[in-house]
Design a protein around this motif. Structure first.
Motif, mmCIF file in Angstrom:
data_model
loop_
_atom_site.group_PDB
_atom_site.id
_atom_site.type_symbol
_atom_site.label_atom_id
_atom_site.label_comp_id
_atom_site.label_asym_id
_atom_site.label_seq_id
_atom_site.Cartn_x
_atom_site.Cartn_y
_atom_site.Cartn_z
ATOM 1 N N LYS A 258 0.819 -1.227 0.000
ATOM 2 C CA LYS A 258 0.000 0.000 0.000
ATOM 3 C C LYS A 258 0.844 1.265 0.000
ATOM 4 O O LYS A 258 0.359 2.338 -0.319
ATOM 5 C CB LYS A 258 -0.929 -0.018 1.205
ATOM 6 C CG LYS A 258 -2.013 -1.078 1.088
ATOM 7 C CD LYS A 258 -2.977 -1.031 2.257
ATOM 8 C CE LYS A 258 -4.121 -2.016 2.035
ATOM 9 N NZ LYS A 258 -4.534 -2.696 3.250
ATOM 10 N N GLU A 259 2.113 1.127 0.356
ATOM 11 C CA GLU A 259 2.982 2.305 0.436
ATOM 12 C C GLU A 259 3.862 2.470 -0.807
ATOM 13 O O GLU A 259 4.753 3.304 -0.816
ATOM 14 C CB GLU A 259 3.886 2.193 1.679
ATOM 15 C CG GLU A 259 3.115 2.155 2.992
ATOM 16 C CD GLU A 259 2.199 3.366 3.149
ATOM 17 O OE1 GLU A 259 2.691 4.500 2.982
ATOM 18 O OE2 GLU A 259 1.003 3.173 3.411
ATOM 19 N N HIS A 260 3.648 1.669 -1.822
ATOM 20 C CA HIS A 260 4.516 1.737 -2.999
ATOM 21 C C HIS A 260 4.486 3.141 -3.605
ATOM 22 O O HIS A 260 3.431 3.779 -3.679
ATOM 23 C CB HIS A 260 4.077 0.702 -4.045
ATOM 24 C CG HIS A 260 5.100 0.420 -5.091
ATOM 25 N ND1 HIS A 260 5.323 1.269 -6.149
ATOM 26 C CD2 HIS A 260 5.970 -0.606 -5.252
ATOM 27 C CE1 HIS A 260 6.289 0.775 -6.914
ATOM 28 N NE2 HIS A 260 6.693 -0.377 -6.395
ATOM 29 N N GLU A 261 5.637 3.585 -4.063
ATOM 30 C CA GLU A 261 5.743 4.953 -4.601
ATOM 31 C C GLU A 261 4.750 5.207 -5.731
ATOM 32 O O GLU A 261 4.239 6.319 -5.892
ATOM 33 C CB GLU A 261 7.177 5.208 -5.117
ATOM 34 C CG GLU A 261 7.582 4.267 -6.247
ATOM 35 C CD GLU A 261 8.851 4.712 -6.982
ATOM 36 O OE1 GLU A 261 9.062 5.919 -7.142
ATOM 37 O OE2 GLU A 261 9.587 3.817 -7.415
ATOM 38 N N CYS A 262 4.463 4.182 -6.537
ATOM 39 C CA CYS A 262 3.616 4.424 -7.703
ATOM 40 C C CYS A 262 2.177 4.729 -7.293
ATOM 41 O O CYS A 262 1.476 5.471 -7.994
ATOM 42 C CB CYS A 262 3.665 3.247 -8.674
ATOM 43 S SG CYS A 262 2.869 1.754 -8.095
ATOM 44 N N LEU A 263 1.723 4.194 -6.158
ATOM 45 C CA LEU A 263 0.362 4.496 -5.710
ATOM 46 C C LEU A 263 0.258 5.946 -5.223
ATOM 47 O O LEU A 263 -0.747 6.626 -5.483
ATOM 48 C CB LEU A 263 -0.066 3.528 -4.608
ATOM 49 C CG LEU A 263 -0.129 2.054 -5.024
ATOM 50 C CD1 LEU A 263 -0.489 1.179 -3.836
ATOM 51 C CD2 LEU A 263 -1.134 1.855 -6.160
#
Length: 476
Positions: A258-263
């Motif tokens: 949920k913390e991925h940069e793309c999101l």
């Protein structure tokens, strides 16, 4: 009634394990305490592609499911260093899975009250184990109803021909019950000639009707023609077809990272404005093809999120190289206001369902196809291997949920083709608008299918009832 253990055997490959994990969750939802779920997994001898790491993640995320790692069978004599051509990896994989029958048998004997064995499509030889132990066997076919229709029809079709499919010529158009017409060149890898891989596939396809039933990762309204052909017995002309249960779409619910940069980047983009490019766990490209994609995306003027994976090879950058080394000079800087490239992986299910996602450039693997359909995105179809060319035909011709990306004879796709198709799918033409409307309607149908009382939900309940009855009959 005593609790039964249902054993799922996904064979090898992340693409086959992932939908079976979703199937396991369906058992736990519907089992009502009547079933326990266990996996039998085996480390693949080649092309692991993170299989062990995937199993470890799956085990951590599914505490109520037992995972049993089977001991790896010894290599078959003559399989090491005998110069077999690389394209026969499919035959080697099927042979490897056949060799796991012995450890699978040992596992089933060791578990309490095994109620059923659910097999991946490539594990056909394990039907022998189920029969020997008196356990009902079902197949889980991970590639949709039309894929199953063609697969089941192969033995009888080949027996009726005087030459191999390849012998008919690459441009010859084939017709199978339940599937749109497709060319010989669009057949799954390894089955157009009569080589080792095809012989292995024929044997598995001939065993599949021995099962008590076949689960399909699809839903009825997505593939009505194929469902009719299967239920009418048109695909297996010489014997009864087992009951088929469409229980999909079984797709990842997301939440992987949920913390991925793309999101976070997508959060800053307008609704339905971003083209997402991702090509599966094995979809890697040489640097020359990455350059064509980059130029096409830049010229298209569209927002994009691109998962970049390079193919290792002589003179190619290593997998550890950063994006600047892989992509054309200055590309990342010039496009940073409207594009994001990420290395190797992104949380695909979360990206596809994000409000900013507007279209999906996909390799047409069935899991990714279903994730795109469930998210309501138009698909730009760029098949790479396995049955993906056939899937493209199904997506474009039958489902009418995508358009094809055209490659040259050598498989390369030009920057101009990328630019043209990306611009079209995000544009405002009548055709693009109609495609978006069909994609949104399919998304709604997918959600209805798996909702309580929906067709796929009802089908799973019917399957579970049959499984428990069969288990009772066999165990008294």
């Amino acid at each position: 009634m005593a609790r039964k253990t249902v054993v799922l055997f996904p064979g090898v490959g992340v693409g086959h394990l992932a939908p079976m994990l979703e199937l396991a969750k369906a058992f736990l939802r519907h089992g009502g305490g009547a079933v326990d779920v266990a996996f039998a997994v085996v480390e693949p001898p080649v092309m692991g592609n993170g299989f062990a790491a995937t199993v470890a993640r799956a085990e951590a995320a599914n505490a109520s499911v037992a995972f049993h790692v089977l001991p790896t069978p010894p290599p078959a004599s003559g399989s090491e260093g005998d110069g077999e051509p690389e394209q026969d990896h499919l035959a080697r994989m099927v042979g490897f899975l056949r060799a796991t029958n012995a450890p699978l048998r040992d596992l089933l004997r060791s578990l309490p009250s095994v109620g059923a064995l659910v097999l991946d499509m490539f594990c056909g030889d394990a039907v022998d184990v189920a029969e020997e132990l008196g356990v009902p066997a079902y197949f889980f076919f991970p590639s949709g109803a039309a894929g199953l229709a063609v697969f089941l029809a192969l033995p009888a079709r080949r027996a009726s021909m005087s030459t191999s499919f390849a012998g008919l010529g690459a441009s010859t158009v084939l017709s199978f019950p339940g599937a749109p017409p497709f060319k010989v060149s669009e057949m799954s890898e390894g089955i157009s000639d009569d080589g080792e891989a095809f012989q292995a596939i024929l044997r598995i396809a001939a065993r599949m009707p021995d099962a008590r039933g076949i689960l399909i990762n699809s839903f009825e309204s997505l593939e009505p023609r194929a469902v009719r052909a299967l239920r009418d017995g048109l695909c297996v002309p010489d014997r009864p077809t087992p009951p088929v249960y469409l229980v999909g779409p079984l797709v990842s619910p997301g939440g992987d990272d949920k913390e991925h940069e793309c999101l976070r980047w997508l959060d800053a983009q307008p609704d339905r404005s971003v083209v997402f490019l991702c090509f599966g766990s094995m979809g890697a490209f040489p640097k020359s093809q990455l350059a064509e994609i980059a130029v096409g995306l830049e010229k298209s003027g569209q927002r994009f999120l691109w998962v970049v994976r390079s193919a290792p090879g002589a003179g190619e950058p290593s997998a550890d190289d950063d994006l600047d080394a892989l992509l054309p000079a200055g590309f990342l800087e010039r496009t940073r206001d409207r594009g994001l490239a990420v290395r190797s992986w992104a949380p695909q299910a979360d990206v596809l369902r994000h409000r900013a996602a507007g279209a999906f450039v996909t390799h047409c693997g069935w899991n990714s196809t279903l994730e795109g359909v469930a998210a309501g995105l138009p698909l730009l179809c760029w098949p790479l291997y396995a049955e993906q060319k056939m899937n493209r035909v199904r997506i474009v011709e039958d489902m009418r949920l995508g358009v094809g990306i055209t490659a040259a004879d050598d498989g390369a796709v030009s920057a101009e083709e990328v630019e043209t198709k990306v611009r079209w799918v995000m544009g405002d033409s009548d055709g693009a608008r109609a495609l978006r409307q069909r994609a949104a309607a399919a998304r709604d149908k997918a959600a209805e299918a798996i909702a309580e009382g929906g067709p796929s939900d009802v089908a799973f309940v019917e399957f579970l009832k049959d499984l428990l009855e069969a288990s009772q009959d066999m165990h008294g």
